[in-house]
Design a protein around this motif. Structure first.
Motif, short mmCIF file in Angstrom:
data_model
loop_
_atom_site.label_atom_id
_atom_site.label_comp_id
_atom_site.label_asym_id
_atom_site.label_seq_id
_atom_site.Cartn_x
_atom_site.Cartn_y
_atom_site.Cartn_z
N PHE A 8 1.99 8.88 -6.17
CA PHE A 8 2.27 10.28 -5.87
C PHE A 8 3.38 10.81 -6.76
O PHE A 8 3.24 11.86 -7.40
CB PHE A 8 2.65 10.42 -4.39
N LEU A 61 -2.41 4.18 -9.56
CA LEU A 61 -2.82 3.26 -8.50
C LEU A 61 -3.39 1.97 -9.07
O LEU A 61 -3.21 0.90 -8.52
CB LEU A 61 -3.90 3.92 -7.63
N THR A 66 3.12 -3.84 -5.60
CA THR A 66 2.15 -2.78 -5.29
C THR A 66 0.86 -3.51 -4.94
O THR A 66 0.77 -4.73 -5.07
CB THR A 66 1.91 -1.88 -6.53
N ALA A 95 0.84 -1.20 0.00
CA ALA A 95 0.00 0.00 0.00
C ALA A 95 0.87 1.25 0.00
O ALA A 95 0.64 2.18 -0.78
CB ALA A 95 -0.94 -0.01 1.20
N PHE A 122 -3.23 10.04 -10.80
CA PHE A 122 -3.07 9.31 -9.54
C PHE A 122 -3.87 8.00 -9.58
O PHE A 122 -3.36 6.93 -9.24
CB PHE A 122 -3.53 10.20 -8.39
N ALA A 129 -11.86 4.46 -2.66
CA ALA A 129 -10.92 5.54 -2.97
C ALA A 129 -11.14 6.00 -4.41
O ALA A 129 -11.19 7.21 -4.69
CB ALA A 129 -9.48 5.05 -2.78
N SER A 148 2.48 1.59 -3.36
CA SER A 148 1.51 2.05 -4.36
C SER A 148 1.29 3.55 -4.27
O SER A 148 1.32 4.26 -5.27
CB SER A 148 0.17 1.34 -4.16
N LEU A 149 1.07 4.02 -3.03
CA LEU A 149 0.80 5.45 -2.84
C LEU A 149 2.01 6.29 -3.20
O LEU A 149 1.89 7.32 -3.87
CB LEU A 149 0.37 5.71 -1.39
N TYR A 150 3.17 5.84 -2.76
CA TYR A 150 4.40 6.57 -3.06
C TYR A 150 4.60 6.66 -4.57
O TYR A 150 4.86 7.74 -5.12
CB TYR A 150 5.57 5.85 -2.39
#
Lengths: 312, 374, 288
Positions: free
Chosen positions: C96, C229, C245, C88, C225, C272, C91-93
């Motif tokens: 971003f 993701l 990821t 997680a 984004f 999300a 994935s977010l990093y």
């Protein structure tokens, strides 16, 4: 006319200066995007062309020796005199599955997508946004998640089997997973919004006075649909068909999850060459073939949409 | 880069000697190259004087807006020079020219308030905060918008937006203000008010105004001088009265007001109309004796029923059209030429206008006949 | 324009009139028999699988079929799973970094390619920017595998840089889309006016262009984004060992015994996504 001697610059010079500066500025601004895409998308495709002409390495990768084997192994299928006949069959059936499943998916999305698009586009303006939103949400939600949702539905212990068993239509669970049906069903579900959105756009642009004129001239609803509406929204329908067909042809995730290890499609065949198959040149050649097929469809699409623009 | 001006008209040059030139457009051409080459401006020269209300008048596509954009610096000329006074500004970008524009659609910044819009130019010039504040207030007062200073520009009416656009362009106190059909989006009543308002502002600020319009009435009522343009050329420059009463060409006469064009023969300083009648005229430069075309404005002649007497021209009445303050009588002369005459309407019971189908006598006022160049 | 009357299909036996049949009330050329039924079915079919997935993620039992009561058990389990946490965060990093870089590049490119005459190379730049949209993901993925594998062997460097580069590339056209759309609806004369009022090129951009195109940029950022993701194909082929990821982790899980944990993760991703899409819709549909 007399000479332009009083002009402080040669004729057209200021315009040329301004245009040159403008073009340079626009190129500089585009540079980061171009660099990123060349490095991590377009460039590697060119490298892949080279790889398709090399010799497979023993443990994957390649040996830097020129070879046409990669391309042969894809084309050879039609060559009955070659001794790789067995492989040819497998490839051929995969190509056929990719093509036929893509076509079936396109037809299915057409059958349910066109009425849906029509329905959304004919809603009063306030509600239309809402329905459009409902179409768009699945489009942007995770493809893998949507595929998993279908898997949940059609598994042996899935909801469909559960319900059918309970009603007593069947005695034992239907085997739906890992079949061509599963792939077609999943792709129809996953790519449906790609059909609805362009058809919606076409219906939205439709001048309903033309339909009224058809009715006024004694056409029934269906005649009006067939003779007036359908020809007018045809560009949207063709656009939607191609937008569904193209990703189906290159689909990877949906057939992998729902089709399992046996029911491969084009994308999975490519992956195989980079995994267990250990034949990178063949994989590269197959990729380029897929790319070419998609390009043909897209060029068709561009021509249709540009003609549509010219008409409207 | 030698001689300073190359004005087309000699009369123009004579006056230019005595009055300072604010904007000097010197043999400017602008060619747009697209699928076809469009010559938007064709060797145009004109001198616009300081503190003048100068109007570029012409039908759409005549090049008037292009000329404005060239002066503002939004586009470079293909040929020729544009000077501010004596300084060549052809190479200056718009943000370095002391010239401001009131745009046709106002182009107010939607993300700023009224006051912020007006302050924008001053801030860009790096004026101190206090001065910006003071000037903005002064401008708001000038255009009578004090109460609306904190409104968003989308929340005010079209007429108010127009005034904000004016205030914004005037705030940096430019040497020249360009106005690109600023009144075209307003309704008739508001337009009349704004015409007066613009005149007042020009008078109070003493800034040179260059005004673009296709509305001849607007041009005549507001301007000190008018340039009539057509197909990328300036046909005539002059005071409104000269333009109206002494148009140089058929196009100018036709574009401004209503016209009767009659055939005539010129000899010496006198013309003889084909339909009859001799008149002393001013002969424009370049017109030789022989067959000419002359202009008579419909209100510069009178008509009565009956046979023509001495000094009158006989005609048949074809149609009589009543239009409120005037009655227009359509006539056919003996030569077959058509003519219309506008009669001011007297109160009912006065002299009746000629009747359709009857014989009529036309009397053309002395000095009403203008010889045209073409 | 659109009528305000409700489109009720009056398909009941119409009186046999002679001349053109103009049915009295509620007659609308917009309604076609059966279309509404198919449409409603479609919406049902679109959302039913998702709702089932979400429902079972709250199942207390291990089974994916039998409902054993409401529980957040699988959410706790997923949240406590170190592999999930790790994936997680990655994935977010990744999303971003990729979305940010892609949006900046796309903004610049959009400024360069919109509202302009044809300049030399315009078509080429445009084709390049949209190139990732036109090639099947699997093809790009394989091509990246080939090139990055060579670079990894050559340099011995296996950081996230490869994933970030790959994601940034396919995010660019998605970020570009709404920014371009925004720019095209913008009034050109506003920037002309700013320049007329003594603003330099940079100040014109900062004070006028940027504030006005901002909604487009935010929309582009969000879209990029979400796309980053969601990606599974390219990530699967480009990632080095230990660079899972969330999507690749889930894909891996599907090969084993499936537990509702995957449903729980899917539900979170779904939520999300829906929130981001809703925001995106708001941003792009509101005209100012």
């Amino acid at each position: 006319m007399s000479a332009q001697a009083e002009t402080p610059f040669p004729p057209g010079a200021l315009e040329r200066e301004a245009e040159t500066a403008d073009t340079r500025r626009r190129w500089l601004l585009s540079l980061p995007a171009i660099a990123i895409i060349v490095c991590a998308a377009a460039g590697p495709l060119l490298v892949m062309v080279i790889y398709s002409f090399l010799t497979p390495g023993d443990y994957g990768n390649v040996k830097w020796e020129f070879s046409l084997e990669g391309w042969m192994n894809t084309i050879v299928q039609r060559d009955i005199f070659d001794d790789t006949l067995i492989w040819a069959d497998a490839h051929l059936s995969i190509f056929w599955r990719s093509f036929s499943l893509s076509l079936i998916t396109t037809i299915l999305t057409l059958i349910i997508g066109v009425p849906t698009a029509w329905f959304v586009a004919t809603q009063p303006p306030g509600r239309r946004e809402f329905w459009l939103f409902l179409v768009t949400v699945p489009f942007w939600t995770n493809l893998l998640v949507r595929t998993i949702a279908i898997q949940e539905l059609i598994r042996s212990e899935g909801v469909i089997n559960l319900v059918l068993l309970k009603i007593g239509i069947i005695d034992e669970p239907l085997q739906m997973m890992f079949t061509d049906f599963a792939i077609g069903f999943g792709m129809t579900y996953v790519y449906l919004p790609l059909m609805v959105l362009p058809v919606y756009a076409a219906v939205d642009k439709l001048d309903f006075r033309l339909v009224e004129a058809a009715h006024d001239l004694y056409a029934s609803r269906w005649t009006a649909f067939r003779r007036v509406i359908l020809p007018l929204i045809k560009p949207g329908i063709i656009a939607g068909s191609i937008l569904v067909f193209v990703p189906c042809l290159g689909a990877y995730v949906t057939p992998r999850v729902l089709g399992g290890g046996k029911n491969l499609m084009f994308g999975n065949l490519i992956e195989l060459q980079f995994g267990a198959g250990r034949n990178w040149p063949l994989g590269a050649a197959l990729s380029l073939m897929l790319m070419a097929a998609v390009m043909v469809a897209l060029i068709f699409y561009v021509r249709i949409t540009s003609r549509e623009k010219a008409d409207g | 880069m030698t001689s300073q001006t190359a004005h087309a008209e000699p009369a123009e040059a004579a006056i230019a000697d005595t009055t300072a030139i604010a904007v000097d457009v010197d043999r400017v051409s602008k060619i747009f190259r697209g699928e076809t080459e469009v010559r938007a401006l064709d060797d145009v020269s004109v001198g616009i004087r300081k503190n003048e209300f100068f109007t570029l008048l012409g039908p759409s596509g005549c090049g008037k807006t292009t000329l404005l954009r060239l002066i503002a610096g939004f586009e470079p000329p293909t040929m020729g020079a544009i000077r501010l006074g004596t300084r060549d500004i052809s190479r200056l970008p718009p943000n370095q020219r002391p010239i401001n524009t009131v745009f046709q659609n106002y182009a107010l910044f939607p993300h700023m308030s009224v006051a912020q819009n007006i302050a924008f130019g001053l801030e860009m010039l790096g004026k101190p905060k206090a001065e910006v504040q003071r000037t903005v207030d002064e401008m708001l007062r000038l255009v009578r918008m004090e109460e609306l200073k904190n409104r968003r520009t989308s929340e005010i009416s079209g007429g108010q937006q127009q005034r904000v656009a004016l205030a914004r362009a005037l705030a940096p106190h430019p040497e020249v203000l360009l106005l690109d059909e600023p009144l075209s989006a307003l309704d008739l009543k508001l337009r009349k008010d704004m015409q007066i308002e613009l005149k007042r502002l020009q008078h109070e600020t003493g800034i040179t105004f260059i005004f673009v319009t296709h509305d001849q009435e607007e041009a005549l009522t507001m301007s000190d001088r008018v340039a009539v343009m057509s197909a990328g050329k300036i046909l005539q420059v002059g005071r409104p009265r000269d333009i109206y009463e002494r148009p140089a060409e058929r196009f100018v006469a036709n574009f401004i007001g209503e016209s009767n064009f009659l055939d005539a023969t010129l000899s010496g300083g006198t013309v003889e109309l084909a339909a009859g009648g001799r008149f002393d005229v001013r002969v424009p430069e370049g017109v030789r004796d022989g067959a000419v075309s002359v202009l008579v404005r419909p209100e510069h002649a009178s008509v009565r029923s009956g046979e023509a007497a001495e000094g009158e021209t006989g005609a048949t009445v074809e149609n009589v059209v009543y239009s409120g303050e005037a009655t227009v009588v359509h006539l056919r002369l003996a030569t077959g030429e058509a003519m219309k005459i506008r009669l001011a309407n007297a109160p009912q019971g006065g002299e009746a206008p000629p009747q359709t189908g009857g014989a009529a006598a036309i009397r053309i006022a002395p000095g009403a006949v203008t010889v045209l160049k073409d | 324009m659109a009528e305000t009357t409700t489109p009720t299909p009056t398909e009941t036996a119409a009186p046999a009139l002679t001349a053109p049949r103009r049915e009295p009330r509620g007659y609308s050329v917009r309604s076609l028999p059966g279309f509404a039924v198919i449409a409603i079915f479609t919406f049902f079919a679109l959302y039913a699988p998702i709702l089932i997935l979400v429902t079972y993620s709250f199942n207390a039992g291990t089974s994916l079929a039998i409902w054993e009561g409401f529980s957040l058990r699988w959410y706790y389990q997923a949240a406590a799973n170190e592999a999930v946490q790790d994936a997680a965060i990655r994935s977010l990093y990744l999303a971003f970094c990729a979305a940010t870089i892609a949006t900046v590049a796309a903004t610049m490119a959009a400024l360069a390619t919109t509202r302009t005459r044809r300049f030399p190379g315009k078509t080429m730049i445009y084709a390049l920017i949209n190139q990732p949209l036109m090639i099947p993901e699997i093809v790009t993925a394989v091509a990246l595998l080939i090139v990055f594998a060579a670079i990894k062997v050559w340099t011995g460097h296996t950081s996230m840089i490869y994933l970030i580069a790959a994601h940034t590339a396919f995010c660019v056209p998605f970020a570009y889309l709404p920014i371009r759309a925004r720019l095209e609806t913008m009034d050109n004369t506003l920037e002309t006016a700013a320049q007329d009022l003594y603003a330099s090129r940079w100040l014109t951009f900062r004070r006028v262009t940027l504030p006005l195109m901002w909604p487009g940029i935010v929309a582009g950022l969000m879209l990029a984004f979400v796309i980053s993701l969601d990606d599974v194909v390219i990530t699967e082929f480009v990632k080095s060992a230990g660079q899972e990821t969330i999507p690749t982790y889930m894909l891996g899980q599907l090969r084993r015994v499936v537990t509702p944990e995957v449903n729980a993760i899917s539900t979170v991703i779904l939520m999300a996504g829906v929130i981001l899409v809703a925001l995106f819709f708001r941003l792009t549909s509101r005209r100012r």
